[in-house]
Enzyme design. Structure first.
Site, PDB file in Angstrom:
ATOM      1  N   SER A 200       5.896 -25.640  27.239  1.00 33.82           N
ATOM      2  CA  SER A 200       5.993 -27.043  27.636  1.00 33.82           C
ATOM      3  C   SER A 200       6.627 -27.153  29.015  1.00 33.82           C
ATOM      4  O   SER A 200       7.526 -26.388  29.352  1.00 33.82           O
ATOM      5  CB  SER A 200       6.852 -27.779  26.605  1.00 33.82           C
ATOM      6  OG  SER A 200       7.067 -29.104  26.995  1.00 33.82           O
ATOM      7  N   THR A 238      -9.265 -36.348  29.468  1.00 34.46           N
ATOM      8  CA  THR A 238      -9.074 -36.070  30.891  1.00 34.46           C
ATOM      9  C   THR A 238      -7.714 -35.417  31.111  1.00 34.46           C
ATOM     10  O   THR A 238      -6.697 -35.916  30.636  1.00 34.46           O
ATOM     11  CB  THR A 238      -9.154 -37.384  31.701  1.00 34.46           C
ATOM     12  OG1 THR A 238     -10.410 -38.003  31.408  1.00 34.46           O
ATOM     13  CG2 THR A 238      -9.047 -37.115  33.196  1.00 34.46           C
ATOM     14  N   CYS A 326      14.460 -33.958  18.471  1.00 34.31           N
ATOM     15  CA  CYS A 326      13.503 -34.714  17.667  1.00 34.31           C
ATOM     16  C   CYS A 326      14.149 -35.207  16.388  1.00 34.31           C
ATOM     17  O   CYS A 326      13.643 -36.073  15.710  1.00 34.31           O
ATOM     18  CB  CYS A 326      12.300 -33.844  17.346  1.00 34.31           C
ATOM     19  SG  CYS A 326      11.672 -33.074  18.832  1.00 34.31           S
TER      20      CYS A 326
END
Length: 380
Positions: A200, A238, A326
């Protein structure tokens, strides 16, 4: 040194000024769709493939093996759900560990609802998966194993080389979530016995909203996002061009600075410990004593509840965390510490300090002294 201290780089990192600079033209001038055939699209496509080459070089991967995603979480989901679904005729058994990030655990739970069986391996008191437990769990219908590279809460580095070598012999697909290890450990996928690896951008001072999955050649995967031919038909949508360019610049800076950063993080850990030892407060370092990510420092201050410590640190402008970002909004006990089966006094008082490029050794010492004051005040 600003008055606010940020020790939560494992949750997210500030975007590097050079990354912002690299991204800006792709938000303003080079705005074409990389899939368009006209000049605007070709300019975008060229930038996209240059960024892919750069990120692939950083992890010693073939550029064609990189699939851009919207996050590390999406990369984990694509690997686990896409990898399992592509092999469902071969078998429906998956193995993971009890200390994975929720991006992996929840993807596995999703597969359980879809008729797969999941074995959640236990860990020892350092948070390490035992190879013997894995060998015992493997069955003829095991098609996928996912074990993280380095733990996001306690920093323990898992024995992924031994695990991967064993799984290669068995012909079982192996995924590792390397989101926390990426940028602090040298990762060379050609030398690693892994088939899929998630990373990430926002953990290495890149932008949020962009991740990548390394997928070795001939490893089957079903797309989980549908609607276009992008990323060699493996991930529709995209591409986030500016984000991907920013990701590439972040890997470039990380490659230049990694050695110095890691040395500084180690120094910060020992500086903090020196302060606590000198003050004589009761503390316990969680995770593996040796095989540990350099930027993650998980410590329990015995007798002070996690939430109490975090609130008191926040009052003196120090940002730390209880566990994964999280879940750290919730007051639940960390599933990682639970799985490590530590004493209640340790699990209920654990704090995660995670270091990054904005921190200094002086700041670390200052934060450590603040901890001492809090512990001593609450003890009174």
């Amino acid at each position: 040194m600003s008055d606010r201290m940020y020790f939560d780089h494992a949750a997210t990192t500030p975007v590097h000024p050079r990354v912002v600079e690299a991204m800006t033209p792709y938000l303003t001038q080079v705005f074409g769709n990389p899939s368009s055939v006209h000049g605007f699209g070709r300019d975008a496509r060229k930038a996209l493939e240059q960024a892919r080459d750069q990120i692939a070089a950083f992890m010693d991967a073939d550029p064609q093996s990189l699939i851009f995603t919207g996050s590390g979480t999406e990369a984990d989901n694509l690997a686990i759900i896409g990898g399992a679904m592509a092999q469902r005729e071969r078998g429906r058994h998956i193995i993971t560990s009890q200390v994975e990030h929720h991006a992996v655990l929840h993807a596995c739970e999703h597969l359980e609802h879809a008729g797969f069986e999941v074995t959640y391996l236990p860990v020892d008191e350092t948070g390490s998966v035992r190879l013997s437990d894995l060998k015992e769990a493997v069955r003829p219908d095991t098609v996928l194993v996912s074990i993280m590279y380095g733990n996001n809460e306690v920093g323990t580095i898992e024995p992924i080389e031994e695990i991967g070598t064993y799984l290669r012999e068995k012909g079982i697909v192996f995924h590792t979530d390397a989101v926390q290890a990426f940028g602090v450990l040298p990762i060379r996928v050609r030398e690693l016995p892994v088939d899929m690896l998630s990373v990430s951008a926002h953990k290495i001072n890149g932008p949020k909203g962009v991740g990548a999955l390394y997928l070795a050649r001939n490893v089957p995967i079903d797309p989980i996002v549908h609607g276009g031919q992008q990323e060699r038909k493996r991930r529709a949508g995209t591409e986030n061009l500016a984000g991907i360019v920013g990701f590439a610049e972040a890997t470039k800076i990380t490659a230049e600075e990694m050695e110095g950063r890691v040395a500084k993080y180690r120094q910060m850990k020992s500086a903090m410990e020196s302060v606590w030892k000198e003050a004589g407060i009761a503390y316990h370092v969680n995770g593996h004593p040796k095989h540990v990510l350099p930027h993650i420092f998980n410590v329990s201050f015995i007798g002070v509840q996690t939430e109490t410590m975090l609130m008191n640190l926040d009052l003196v402008n120090i940002a730390a965390a209880s566990g994964s970002a999280c879940t750290s909004g919730s007051l639940e006990l960390s599933h990682v510490l639970k799985a490590m089966k530590l004493e209640d006094s340790i699990t209920h008082s654990a704090i995660r300090f995670s270091f990054g490029i904005t921190n200094t050794v002086e700041e670390a010492e200052q934060a450590a002294r603040s901890v001492v004051k809090i512990v001593q005040r609450l003890a009174r």
